[in-house]
Write a protein that holds these residues in place. Structure first.
Motif, PDB file in Angstrom:
ATOM      1  N   THR A  53     -18.476 -39.014  -8.735  1.00 51.27           N
ATOM      2  CA  THR A  53     -17.367 -39.742  -9.348  1.00 51.27           C
ATOM      3  C   THR A  53     -17.186 -39.314 -10.799  1.00 51.27           C
ATOM      4  N   TYR A  54     -15.959 -38.991 -11.127  1.00 52.17           N
ATOM      5  CA  TYR A  54     -15.595 -38.599 -12.488  1.00 52.17           C
ATOM      6  C   TYR A  54     -14.789 -39.755 -13.079  1.00 52.17           C
ATOM      7  N   THR A  55     -15.204 -40.267 -14.206  1.00 55.81           N
ATOM      8  CA  THR A  55     -14.462 -41.318 -14.904  1.00 55.81           C
ATOM      9  C   THR A  55     -13.570 -40.637 -15.933  1.00 55.81           C
ATOM     10  N   ALA A  56     -12.290 -40.990 -15.908  1.00 58.48           N
ATOM     11  CA  ALA A  56     -11.328 -40.358 -16.811  1.00 58.48           C
ATOM     12  C   ALA A  56     -11.876 -40.314 -18.237  1.00 58.48           C
ATOM     13  N   PHE A  57     -11.698 -39.177 -18.875  1.00 61.24           N
ATOM     14  CA  PHE A  57     -12.099 -38.898 -20.251  1.00 61.24           C
ATOM     15  C   PHE A  57     -13.612 -38.873 -20.468  1.00 61.24           C
ATOM     16  N   GLN A  58     -14.405 -38.844 -19.397  1.00 60.64           N
ATOM     17  CA  GLN A  58     -15.862 -38.859 -19.606  1.00 60.64           C
ATOM     18  C   GLN A  58     -16.298 -37.661 -20.441  1.00 60.64           C
ATOM     19  N   GLY A  59     -17.392 -37.848 -21.149  1.00 59.44           N
ATOM     20  CA  GLY A  59     -17.853 -36.855 -22.119  1.00 59.44           C
ATOM     21  C   GLY A  59     -18.716 -35.746 -21.537  1.00 59.44           C
ATOM     22  N   THR A  60     -19.060 -35.823 -20.257  1.00 55.98           N
ATOM     23  CA  THR A  60     -19.887 -34.771 -19.654  1.00 55.98           C
ATOM     24  C   THR A  60     -19.191 -34.208 -18.414  1.00 55.98           C
ATOM     25  N   ALA A  61     -19.434 -32.972 -18.193  1.00 53.15           N
ATOM     26  CA  ALA A  61     -18.867 -32.310 -17.011  1.00 53.15           C
ATOM     27  C   ALA A  61     -19.609 -32.751 -15.758  1.00 53.15           C
ATOM     28  N   LEU A  62     -18.951 -32.634 -14.622  1.00 56.32           N
ATOM     29  CA  LEU A  62     -19.602 -32.827 -13.322  1.00 56.32           C
ATOM     30  C   LEU A  62     -19.797 -31.440 -12.715  1.00 56.32           C
ATOM     31  N   SER A  63     -20.989 -31.177 -12.244  1.00 59.49           N
ATOM     32  CA  SER A  63     -21.276 -29.872 -11.673  1.00 59.49           C
ATOM     33  C   SER A  63     -22.254 -30.027 -10.523  1.00 59.49           C
ATOM     34  N   ASN A  64     -22.098 -29.206  -9.504  1.00 61.75           N
ATOM     35  CA  ASN A  64     -23.027 -29.213  -8.385  1.00 61.75           C
ATOM     36  C   ASN A  64     -22.938 -27.860  -7.691  1.00 61.75           C
ATOM     37  N   THR A  65     -23.925 -27.568  -6.849  1.00 65.68           N
ATOM     38  CA  THR A  65     -23.959 -26.288  -6.146  1.00 65.68           C
ATOM     39  C   THR A  65     -24.099 -26.485  -4.646  1.00 65.68           C
ATOM     40  N   GLY A  66     -23.753 -25.445  -3.929  1.00 64.76           N
ATOM     41  CA  GLY A  66     -23.976 -25.357  -2.495  1.00 64.76           C
ATOM     42  C   GLY A  66     -24.404 -23.936  -2.179  1.00 64.76           C
ATOM     43  N   THR A  67     -25.069 -23.747  -1.059  1.00 61.54           N
ATOM     44  CA  THR A  67     -25.515 -22.404  -0.681  1.00 61.54           C
ATOM     45  C   THR A  67     -25.076 -22.076   0.740  1.00 61.54           C
ATOM     46  N   ALA A  68     -24.946 -20.793   0.994  1.00 60.74           N
ATOM     47  CA  ALA A  68     -24.638 -20.312   2.342  1.00 60.74           C
ATOM     48  C   ALA A  68     -25.452 -19.053   2.594  1.00 60.74           C
ATOM     49  N   ALA A  69     -26.000 -18.960   3.786  1.00 57.03           N
ATOM     50  CA  ALA A  69     -26.753 -17.772   4.190  1.00 57.03           C
ATOM     51  C   ALA A  69     -25.780 -16.689   4.631  1.00 57.03           C
ATOM     52  N   ILE A  70     -26.108 -15.440   4.255  1.00 60.42           N
ATOM     53  CA  ILE A  70     -25.296 -14.274   4.594  1.00 60.42           C
ATOM     54  C   ILE A  70     -26.130 -13.359   5.485  1.00 60.42           C
ATOM     55  N   GLU A  71     -25.511 -12.790   6.521  1.00 60.78           N
ATOM     56  CA  GLU A  71     -26.150 -11.794   7.375  1.00 60.78           C
ATOM     57  C   GLU A  71     -25.296 -10.524   7.353  1.00 60.78           C
ATOM     58  N   CYS A  72     -25.956  -9.373   7.163  1.00 58.42           N
ATOM     59  CA  CYS A  72     -25.228  -8.101   7.105  1.00 58.42           C
ATOM     60  C   CYS A  72     -25.911  -7.058   7.981  1.00 58.42           C
ATOM     61  N   THR A  73     -25.138  -6.070   8.366  1.00 58.95           N
ATOM     62  CA  THR A  73     -25.689  -4.894   9.014  1.00 58.95           C
ATOM     63  C   THR A  73     -26.697  -4.261   8.051  1.00 58.95           C
ATOM     64  N   ARG A  74     -27.824  -3.830   8.578  1.00 57.33           N
ATOM     65  CA  ARG A  74     -28.848  -3.206   7.740  1.00 57.33           C
ATOM     66  C   ARG A  74     -28.318  -1.930   7.092  1.00 57.33           C
ATOM     67  N   HIS A  75     -28.790  -1.642   5.901  1.00 57.26           N
ATOM     68  CA  HIS A  75     -28.484  -0.413   5.155  1.00 57.26           C
ATOM     69  C   HIS A  75     -27.005  -0.270   4.815  1.00 57.26           C
ATOM     70  N   THR A  76     -26.354  -1.380   4.499  1.00 55.10           N
ATOM     71  CA  THR A  76     -24.988  -1.335   3.988  1.00 55.10           C
ATOM     72  C   THR A  76     -25.033  -1.660   2.494  1.00 55.10           C
ATOM     73  N   THR A  77     -23.907  -1.522   1.818  1.00 57.77           N
ATOM     74  CA  THR A  77     -23.870  -1.807   0.381  1.00 57.77           C
ATOM     75  C   THR A  77     -24.060  -3.302   0.137  1.00 57.77           C
ATOM     76  N   THR A  78     -24.449  -3.643  -1.083  1.00 53.98           N
ATOM     77  CA  THR A  78     -24.638  -5.040  -1.459  1.00 53.98           C
ATOM     78  C   THR A  78     -23.298  -5.771  -1.377  1.00 53.98           C
ATOM     79  N   PRO A  79     -23.279  -6.927  -0.723  1.00 52.63           N
ATOM     80  CA  PRO A  79     -22.004  -7.638  -0.608  1.00 52.63           C
ATOM     81  C   PRO A  79     -21.521  -8.181  -1.952  1.00 52.63           C
TER      82      PRO A  79
END
Length: 155
Positions: A53-79
């Motif tokens: 919840t963000y309260t209007a004009f609040q003095g601090t930012a809201l931040s969060n992260t999420g992750t996802a697993a990646i699968e690639c063909t072996r020996h390809t360039t870095t995604p």
């Protein structure tokens, strides 16, 4: 004539008593295929990053992260990763998204001997950070909302 008849009988006996020899032939079989290399998200579900919840004009930012697993063909360039847009709006609040990739396993090749050994893909993790900067007024009545951004993986 008697000798000729005796020789004919001996020749027939030898021919009938000789062992038969099996014969074989070999041929190379060439198997070919074409590979289309792929990098993909390991799961098909959307990534949800809850900022709270963000309260209007609040003095601090809201931040969060999420992750996802990646699968690639072996020996390809870095995604690499790109966004449809790195800035968006939720209830009149500007937010940003950014991504960072961390390599995982290089993967293992199949042994080429066992049909059930399929090897493993090259793996990695993309971390997505969503951020609502501080000091914003917002727009409309209180309540929850969401926005969707599209993250594309390229290799």
């Amino acid at each position: 004539m008697k000798l000729l008849t005796s020789l004919s009988i001996i020749a027939a006996t030898v021919a009938l008593s000789s062992p038969a020899f099996a014969q074989s032939a070999s041929k190379n079989v060439v198997v070919s295929a074409s590979l289309t290399s792929v990098c993909r998200f390991a799961t098909s579900t959307d990534m949800t990053i809850a900022l709270g919840t963000y309260t209007a004009f609040q003095g601090t930012a809201l931040s969060n992260t999420g992750t996802a697993a990646i699968e690639c063909t072996r020996h390809t360039t870095t995604p690499t990763f790109s966004w449809d847009a790195t800035v968006g709006l939720i209830k009149g609040l500007t937010f940003t998204v950014a991504s960072a990739y961390a390599a995982g396993s290089a993967g293992t090749a199949p042994d080429g001997v066992t049909a059930t050994d399929l090897g493993t893909p090259r793996t990695g993790t993309v971390t997505v950070t969503a951020n609502i900067p501080a000091g914003q007024a917002g727009d409309g009545a209180s309540g929850a909302a969401s926005a969707t951004k599209v993250l594309t993986v390229t290799f």
